[in-house]
Write a protein that holds these residues in place. Structure first.
Motif, PDB file in Angstrom:
ATOM      1  N   MET A   1       0.863  -1.174   0.000  1.00 37.42           N
ATOM      2  CA  MET A   1       0.000   0.000   0.000  1.00 37.42           C
ATOM      3  C   MET A   1       0.902   1.227   0.000  1.00 37.42           C
ATOM      4  N   SER A   2       0.599   2.172  -0.877  1.00 34.86           N
ATOM      5  CA  SER A   2       1.426   3.368  -1.019  1.00 34.86           C
ATOM      6  C   SER A   2       1.267   4.258   0.201  1.00 34.86           C
ATOM      7  N   PRO A   3       2.268   5.113   0.451  1.00 28.47           N
ATOM      8  CA  PRO A   3       2.190   5.999   1.618  1.00 28.47           C
ATOM      9  C   PRO A   3       1.039   6.990   1.479  1.00 28.47           C
ATOM     10  N   HIS A   4       0.499   7.427   2.598  1.00 23.68           N
ATOM     11  CA  HIS A   4      -0.535   8.458   2.656  1.00 23.68           C
ATOM     12  C   HIS A   4      -0.039   9.560   3.558  1.00 23.68           C
ATOM     13  N   THR A   5      -0.371  10.775   3.188  1.00 23.50           N
ATOM     14  CA  THR A   5       0.114  11.959   3.895  1.00 23.50           C
ATOM     15  C   THR A   5      -0.963  12.466   4.829  1.00 23.50           C
ATOM     16  N   PHE A   6      -0.532  12.935   6.028  1.00 20.75           N
ATOM     17  CA  PHE A   6      -1.465  13.426   7.045  1.00 20.75           C
ATOM     18  C   PHE A   6      -0.942  14.730   7.602  1.00 20.75           C
ATOM     19  N   HIS A   7      -1.923  15.652   7.861  1.00 13.93           N
ATOM     20  CA  HIS A   7      -1.581  16.976   8.386  1.00 13.93           C
ATOM     21  C   HIS A   7      -2.112  17.172   9.798  1.00 13.93           C
ATOM     22  N   THR A   8      -2.995  16.290  10.248  1.00 12.28           N
ATOM     23  CA  THR A   8      -3.552  16.427  11.599  1.00 12.28           C
ATOM     24  C   THR A   8      -3.365  15.114  12.351  1.00 12.28           C
ATOM     25  N   LEU A   9      -3.253  15.271  13.671  1.00 14.60           N
ATOM     26  CA  LEU A   9      -3.042  14.103  14.519  1.00 14.60           C
ATOM     27  C   LEU A   9      -4.273  13.207  14.595  1.00 14.60           C
ATOM     28  N   PRO A  10      -5.510  13.763  14.704  1.00 10.66           N
ATOM     29  CA  PRO A  10      -6.686  12.874  14.743  1.00 10.66           C
ATOM     30  C   PRO A  10      -6.807  11.991  13.520  1.00 10.66           C
ATOM     31  N   SER A  11      -6.577  12.572  12.331  1.00 10.18           N
ATOM     32  CA  SER A  11      -6.702  11.764  11.121  1.00 10.18           C
ATOM     33  C   SER A  11      -5.627  10.680  11.070  1.00 10.18           C
ATOM     34  N   LEU A  12      -4.433  10.990  11.565  1.00  8.72           N
ATOM     35  CA  LEU A  12      -3.357   9.993  11.593  1.00  8.72           C
ATOM     36  C   LEU A  12      -3.738   8.849  12.543  1.00  8.72           C
ATOM     37  N   ARG A  13      -4.246   9.199  13.716  1.00  9.47           N
ATOM     38  CA  ARG A  13      -4.639   8.159  14.682  1.00  9.47           C
ATOM     39  C   ARG A  13      -5.748   7.279  14.101  1.00  9.47           C
ATOM     40  N   HIS A  14      -6.707   7.936  13.426  1.00 11.28           N
ATOM     41  CA  HIS A  14      -7.801   7.170  12.846  1.00 11.28           C
ATOM     42  C   HIS A  14      -7.285   6.182  11.792  1.00 11.28           C
ATOM     43  N   ALA A  15      -6.316   6.627  11.031  1.00 11.06           N
ATOM     44  CA  ALA A  15      -5.760   5.758   9.998  1.00 11.06           C
ATOM     45  C   ALA A  15      -5.019   4.574  10.622  1.00 11.06           C
ATOM     46  N   VAL A  16      -4.261   4.831  11.701  1.00 11.54           N
ATOM     47  CA  VAL A  16      -3.527   3.745  12.357  1.00 11.54           C
ATOM     48  C   VAL A  16      -4.498   2.729  12.940  1.00 11.54           C
ATOM     49  N   ARG A  17      -5.577   3.215  13.541  1.00  8.23           N
ATOM     50  CA  ARG A  17      -6.566   2.279  14.068  1.00  8.23           C
ATOM     51  C   ARG A  17      -7.199   1.464  12.956  1.00  8.23           C
ATOM     52  N   GLY A  18      -7.418   2.105  11.812  1.00 13.32           N
ATOM     53  CA  GLY A  18      -7.956   1.356  10.680  1.00 13.32           C
ATOM     54  C   GLY A  18      -7.010   0.246  10.247  1.00 13.32           C
ATOM     55  N   ILE A  19      -5.726   0.505  10.267  1.00 14.15           N
ATOM     56  CA  ILE A  19      -4.737  -0.527   9.932  1.00 14.15           C
ATOM     57  C   ILE A  19      -4.821  -1.681  10.932  1.00 14.15           C
ATOM     58  N   CYS A  20      -4.935  -1.315  12.207  1.00 14.56           N
ATOM     59  CA  CYS A  20      -4.995  -2.354  13.254  1.00 14.56           C
ATOM     60  C   CYS A  20      -6.222  -3.233  13.065  1.00 14.56           C
ATOM     61  N   ARG A  21      -7.369  -2.601  12.738  1.00 10.88           N
ATOM     62  CA  ARG A  21      -8.584  -3.401  12.561  1.00 10.88           C
ATOM     63  C   ARG A  21      -8.493  -4.253  11.304  1.00 10.88           C
ATOM     64  N   ALA A  22      -8.000  -3.639  10.226  1.00 13.70           N
ATOM     65  CA  ALA A  22      -7.955  -4.355   8.959  1.00 13.70           C
ATOM     66  C   ALA A  22      -7.025  -5.565   9.022  1.00 13.70           C
ATOM     67  N   HIS A  23      -5.958  -5.464   9.764  1.00 14.05           N
ATOM     68  CA  HIS A  23      -4.980  -6.552   9.827  1.00 14.05           C
ATOM     69  C   HIS A  23      -5.086  -7.371  11.115  1.00 14.05           C
ATOM     70  N   ARG A  24      -6.134  -7.103  11.893  1.00 15.35           N
ATOM     71  CA  ARG A  24      -6.436  -7.877  13.108  1.00 15.35           C
ATOM     72  C   ARG A  24      -5.232  -7.980  14.046  1.00 15.35           C
ATOM     73  N   LEU A  25      -4.647  -6.805  14.315  1.00 19.38           N
ATOM     74  CA  LEU A  25      -3.579  -6.784  15.318  1.00 19.38           C
ATOM     75  C   LEU A  25      -4.195  -6.966  16.701  1.00 19.38           C
ATOM     76  N   SER A  26      -3.435  -7.539  17.608  1.00 18.96           N
ATOM     77  CA  SER A  26      -3.919  -7.708  18.978  1.00 18.96           C
ATOM     78  C   SER A  26      -4.110  -6.345  19.624  1.00 18.96           C
ATOM     79  N   SER A  27      -5.043  -6.279  20.582  1.00 17.67           N
ATOM     80  CA  SER A  27      -5.345  -5.000  21.237  1.00 17.67           C
ATOM     81  C   SER A  27      -4.116  -4.366  21.863  1.00 17.67           C
TER      82      SER A  27
END
Length: 438
Positions: A1-27
């Motif tokens: 997956m290509s890199p994505h650019t972020f300018h705000t911290l909330p959007s970055l956190r939301h994206a990281v959580r999406g990665i965790c859910r999509a790849h079923r990382l442990s809590s």
């Protein structure tokens, strides 16, 4: 997956959580990844810059799959070290930080990347308060979820900790109970061992003999009640000529060996006395008999011969404390006599001392454990005189124990103790109701 650019911290956190859910990382790993990415990105975003995030799966040895999450963020003086993050990362020379996380099993629908929608919002954030409020609510909900997962983990660990503490306390209690049980068993064994040894010693120590016109008694106490064997021994017997022979022995040392040595001495002396050897020769002849069999034997010896009819007293001494006489009128006398004991150079009694026990006189024979308990034999002999005078009027069977109790009120040098008392009985006067009786 290509890199994505972020300018705000909330959007970055939301994206990281999406990665965790999509790849079923442990809590735990997901929460640590969100915190780590946020801390690294905060310094760059606060400085007005942007960050880039990418996630790529790649195979690992053993058939496993790893998720590589990489953050591109400009380093600033406020940036934390990747090694100090909640989930330590690996820094690269170009300033990026990467995390390699093991993946769990996922359903097919979970394989869709989670950064695309977030990236579009990040690069072109929608205007309006409603959009910002929704993002804030989503952020709060995500934080609450992470907090719940963390608290759940804490509760699990706390429960496990309490269980381990309970098991440890139970184990310690069991070990303590076992230790107490072993101590009690050891004490029982020591007492039983001591009792057996006392019974053996009592069997080896002859009871007082019965002699018309004389009363005899003895007291013996070991230095250690739990190990009563020792080298303080005595023997008394009635010889064929009607005289009473008494032997007092103090063999060097403690324990079974000294007991054996003392018994050998008393047996040898008894044999020589019954064979009729002169009193003045018995100490030296005993040495000659025993030295070849026990070269290390050392013992002091005091021999007494008493004629019950006349009270004639004869003493031979081999390095032993002197006998004490308490006269019927209360006067006292130590019957000093020079000589050297068995195992000493030139063993034997230098001479034989003669004296007379009159009616009512008390003779005290003893070992040095009686007078040297305070390490001063002269002071001990003075105390012995006072104690013997104080108890001379008591029944003979009570005198040795009473004297020993007086002498051992203070013990600085514990040692086996032997005290033996002989009193010549007073004859009934004429006209007395018991006159003529044996």
């Amino acid at each position: 997956m290509s890199p994505h650019t972020f300018h705000t911290l909330p959007s970055l956190r939301h994206a990281v959580r999406g990665i965790c859910r999509a790849h079923r990382l442990s809590s735990p790993n997901g929460a640590r990844l969100v915190l780590s990415v946020s801390r690294l990105a905060t310094a760059a975003l606060d400085a007005g810059g942007s960050v880039r995030l990418e996630a790529v799966e790649h195979p690992a040895p053993g058939g496993r799959t790893l998720l590589a999450v990489t953050l591109h963020a400009a380093r600033t003086p406020a940036s934390p070290s990747p090694a100090d993050l909640p989930l330590p990362g690996q820094a690269t020379p170009d300033g990026t930080v990467a995390w390699h996380l093991p993946l769990g099993e996922r359903r097919g629908a979970d394989r869709a990347p989670a950064l695309a929608p977030t990236a579009s919002r990040a690069t072109a954030p929608a205007p309006g308060g409603a959009r910002e409020a929704a993002a804030a609510e989503a952020e709060i909900a995500a934080l609450e979820g992470e907090l719940g997962a963390a608290l759940s983990r804490v509760d699990t660990l706390s429960t496990e900790l309490h269980r381990l503490k309970d098991e440890l306390a139970e184990t310690n209690s069991g070990v303590l109970a076992l230790y107490v049980q072993l101590e009690e068993r050891d004490e029982q064994l020591r007492r039983a061992h001591g009792q057996i040894l006392r019974e053996l010693e009592d069997a080896l120590r002859p009871p007082p003999i019965t002699v018309h016109g004389m009363d005899l008694a003895v007291h013996y106490a070991p230095a250690d009640p739990d190990a009563p064997t020792g080298g303080d021994f005595y023997d008394w017997l009635l010889l064929p000529d009607g005289t009473v022979h008494i032997t007092v022995v103090d063999a060097l040392g403690h324990g079974v060996r000294s007991t054996r040595s003392a018994l050998n001495v008393t047996h040898a002396v008894r044999t020589l006395a019954l064979e009729g050897h002169p009193l003045e020769s018995i100490v030296a002849r005993t040495h000659d008999i025993l030295a070849p069999f026990d070269p290390e034997l050392m013992a002091t010896v005091l021999l007494a011969r008493i004629d019950p009819e006349t009270g004639a007293l004869r003493l031979a001494n081999g390095s032993h404390p002197p006998a004490l006489v308490v006269r019927a009128d209360g006067t006292t006398d130590y019957l000093e006599l020079r000589g050297r004991g068995i195992g000493f150079p030139l063993p034997g009694s230098d001479t034989v001392r003669e004296d007379t026990l009159h009616e009512g006189d008390l003779l005290m024979l003893y070992t040095d454990g009686l007078t040297e308990s305070r390490r001063d034999p002269i002071e001990g002999e003075a105390r012995l005189v006072k104690s013997a005078q104080a108890h001379a009027g008591r029944p003979v069977e009570e005198i040795p124990g009473a004297v020993a109790q007086d002498m051992h009120t203070v013990i600085l040098h514990p040692d086996d103790t032997l005290a033996l008392a002989v009193r010549r009985a007073k004859k009934p006067q004429r006209g007395h109701p018991l006159a003529g009786q044996p």
